[in-house]
Design an enzyme around this catalytic site. Structure first.
Site, PDB file in Angstrom:
ATOM      1  N   TYR A 189     -22.929  10.899 -18.740  1.00  0.00           N
ATOM      2  CA  TYR A 189     -24.041  10.141 -17.660  1.00  0.00           C
ATOM      3  C   TYR A 189     -24.552   8.458 -18.603  1.00  0.00           C
ATOM      4  O   TYR A 189     -23.933   7.046 -17.575  1.00  0.00           O
ATOM      5  CB  TYR A 189     -25.045  11.108 -17.393  1.00  0.00           C
TER       6      TYR A 189
ATOM      7  N   LYS B  64     -22.942   5.525 -17.028  1.00  0.00           N
ATOM      8  CA  LYS B  64     -23.725   4.273 -16.366  1.00  0.00           C
ATOM      9  C   LYS B  64     -24.301   2.763 -17.014  1.00  0.00           C
ATOM     10  O   LYS B  64     -24.372   1.501 -16.804  1.00  0.00           O
ATOM     11  CB  LYS B  64     -25.521   4.864 -15.774  1.00  0.00           C
TER      12      LYS B  64
END
Length: 245
Positions: free
Chosen positions: A150, A154
């Site tokens: 993740y 990002k």
């Protein structure tokens, strides 16, 4: 002045809240997500809402969806590039390649495909221009434990945002990123029961209303064309972000 916005991941959570805010504000809103029934519920039969079932990782589906929006409303003034996923926390040696691939495909490739389709339409329409807002995360600045997939995606969203902000100048296309911390959605409900901290403890964390995020996106999108919020961080006031380490 009202316009037309495309919201991805619009069937629930932040995307649904943002779509509702723009509908309430008099905008035409195209709601994109995979689940047609949930999209129809979010659209609530409003004349200005266009629910479009679309998997953002599928190039052909994305192209068809954006073409349908332009055909229905005549132009696209904004994109809230929001669809994203996360996978269970794990250190990198315990992370399956399938989790990495799935996260990169949705969080980066999906954002690329939607941004590309929006950029193309904004560049070609008359009058030219528009605005893209990418949903980053607090994790674009500081990771949570066990979030390699993740967090990496990002950080990639930040690179995408800055490049689009640069490349869009010649065509009147602005791009910004909203980094959100602890908005209360189904995905974030675990913050109220306890999540791992950098010191190894498990603690609950403060949350904020998802409507506050929708207001922040509204502000970013409705600025005059001469102004752009390149990066906004909106977070639950007392969440452990600044002191994560």
């Amino acid at each position: 002045m009202a316009g037309t916005i495309v919201v991805t991941g619009a069937s629930s959570g932040i995307g649904r809240a943002v779509a509702g805010r723009f509908l309430d504000g008099g905008w035409n809103v195209a709601l994109l997500a995979r689940r047609a029934e949930a999209l129809a519920e979010a659209a609530a039969g409003r004349a200005a809402a266009l629910p479009v079932a679309c998997d953002v990782t599928d190039e052909a589906q994305v192209e068809r969806a954006f073409a349908a929006v332009a055909a229905r409303f005549g132009r696209i003034d904004a994109l809230f590039n929001n669809a994203g996923i996360s996978r269970p926390a794990a250190t990198i040696d315990e992370t399956p390649l399938a989790d990495w691939n799935a996260t990169v495909t949705v969080n980066l490739t999906g954002m690329f495909l939607c941004a590309r389709a929006a950029f193309r339409q904004m560049r070609r329409q008359d009058p030219q221009g528009g605005r893209i807002v990418n949903n980053g995360s607090i994790s674009a600045h500081a990771p949570r434990p066990g979030s390699v997939c993740y967090t990496a995606t990002k950080h990639g969203v930040t690179g995408l945002t800055r490049t689009l902000a640069l490349d869009g100048r010649a065509f009147g296309i602005a791009c910004g990123q909203i980094d959100i911390g602890n908005a209360l959605t189904a995905m974030a409900a675990r913050f109220q029961t306890g999540v791992p901290q950098a010191d190894g403890s498990i603690r609950t964390e403060p949350v904020m209303d998802v409507a506050d995020v929708a207001e922040a996106v509204w502000l970013m999108v409705t600025l005059p064309a001469s102004a752009n919020v390149l990066t906004m961080t909106i977070m639950a006031t007392a969440m452990p972000f600044v002191g994560r380490g």
